[in-house]
Design a protein around this motif. Structure first.
Motif: not given
Length: 328
Positions: A34-36, A105-106, A183-185, A269-270
C-alpha cells in the motif's frame, strides 16, 4: 593555527551546505505494498538524489497519524481524507499537499448466498465496518441509500464494529464486511472462498468514494519557504517511486518485503497487493483532482443527522507543493 581553524570552519560550512534535509513520514498502516512508492524511493535513491534524508515510520492499529503529526512526531503523514477533514474541523489544521492515489480501494464484500443483489438489498442485514475514522464513507453511503444504521430491521442495518481482519465474514457473523481491493479481499480468497461465492460493491462504483492515502502536513508549516521546498522535493521523489512501482510491481513488492521488519508479510500477498494498488495510483501525477476532492466533501456532508463534517472546508488542500514538484 588560524589557518587550521579557518579550514575547519570552511569544512563545517561546506558539510552544512550539502547536508540532506530530514523528513519523517508517518504511514497510515503497517509496512506493505500500500506504501510501496515511498519504500521504492528510499531503496532506489530517489530521496537521496533530492537531498533528502527520509525516515518512514510504519503505522499500526494503535497508531493514529493525525495524533503523531499533532505531537510533532512527523513532518508529513499518509491519511484518508475523511479522517483528515474531520480532524481539521476539530481544530487540527491538516492540509492535503499531494494525492498519489487517484481511486478508492474500499469496498463491501458479501456472501452471494444471502440474497444480496444490489445496494438497495443491504437493509436488514449485519455489515462489518471499520471504525477509527474509516467508518465515515460507509455511513455516508448508507445515508445516501436511505438506510438507517440503528440495528437489523427493515430499512436499517446492524453495524458490526469490525477488526482489521476478515473473520466476521468467514465465521458468518456478518453478511458483508469492509475490505480493500488490495488487501482483505485477497485474504478472503486465501481462506478458500471462491470469487463466485461473493458479491462486492466498490465505493468508487457507488459514487461515494472518498480520497485515500493522501499526503498531509500542518498548515502553519506551509508559510515556511524552506519547508515548501523540502516537501516539493519529497513529493517529486515519492511520485517517481510510485511510477516505478506501477511499472515494476513484482520488484516493488520485493522491496517492501525487505523493509518489513516484522516478517509478517508474504511474497505472494504483497505481489498481489502491489498489482491492485497500481490500479489505484494509475492516472495520478501526485496533484489532487479538485473534482475528486469535492466528491469526497459532498459525500461526507451527506451524513444525515451525524455528518462527518458540518460545513465546506476552507484551505484543506493546496497545489503549491505539487505545482513546484511537477515543474522542477
Amino acid at each position: 593555527m588560524k589557518t587550521k581553524l579557518a579550514a575547519s570552519a570552511l569544512a563545517l560550512l561546506a558539510s552544512q551546505a550539502f547536508a540532506a534535509d530530514d523528513v519523517t513520514l508517518q504511514l497510515k498502516w503497517v509496512t506493505q505494498a500500500q506504501f510501496a512508492g515511498y519504500y521504492v524511493a528510499l531503496e532506489n535513491g530517489y530521496y537521496e538524489d533530492a537531498d533528502l534524508n527520509v525516515t518512514v515510520l510504519p503505522g499500526g492499529p494503535d497508531i493514529a497519524p493525525t495524533q503523531v503529526i499533532a505531537g510533532g512526531g512527523a513532518d508529513v503523514i499518509v491519511e484518508w481524507m475523511p479522517a483528515a477533514l474531520a480532524a481539521r474541523e476539530n481544530g487540527l489544521p491538516l492540509v492535503n499537499i499531494a494525492q498519489p492515489f487517484k481511486s478508492s480501494g474500499m469496498m463491501l464484500t458479501c456472501w452471494n448466498d444471502v440474497g444480496i443483489e444490489g445496494p438497495e438489498t443491504l437493509a436488514n442485514r449485519t455489515l462489518g465496518v471499520w471504525f477509527f475514522g474509516n467508518e465515515y464513507p460507509f455511513l455516508s453511503w448508507m445515508s445516501s441509500l436511505g438506510i438507517a444504521t440503528d440495528g437489523k430491521a427493515e430499512g436499517s442495518v446492524e453495524v458490526l464494529k469490525q477488526g482489521f481482519n476478515v473473520d466476521p465474514l468467514l465465521q458468518r457473523q456478518a453478511d458483508c464486511i469492509s475490505t480493500m481491493t488490495y488487501n482483505e479481499y485477497g485474504q478472503v480468497l486465501d481462506a478458500g472462498v471462491g470469487e463466485e461465492e461473493l458479491i462486492t460493491f466498490k465505493y468508487q462504483d457507488q459514487g461515494v468514494a472518498t480520497m485515500e492515502d493522501g499526503l498531509y502536513v500542518l498548515e502553519e508549516n506551509l508559510s515556511d519557504e524552506a519547508f515548501v521546498d523540502k516537501m516539493s522535493r519529497f513529493v517529486a521523489a515519492s511520485m517517481q517511486g510510485w511510477k516505478w512501482a506501477e511499472e515494476n510491481p513484482e520488484e516493488a513488492a520485493m522491496i517492501v518485503l525487505d523493509y518489513d521488519e516484522t516478517g509478517a508479510q508474504t511474497e505472494a500477498h504483497q505481489i498481489r497487493m502491489m498489482g491492485e494498488v497500481a490500479k489505484l495510483t494509475a492516472g495520478s501525477n501526485g496533484a489532487l483532482d479538485e473534482a475528486d476532492y469535492q466528491r469526497t466533501v459532498d459525500t461526507l456532508l451527506a451524513g444525515g443527522s451525524d455528518p462527518v463534517i458540518t460545513k465546506q472546508p476552507e484551505g484543506a488542500w493546496t497545489s503549491v507543493i505539487t505545482d513546484k514538484a511537477l515543474t522542477n
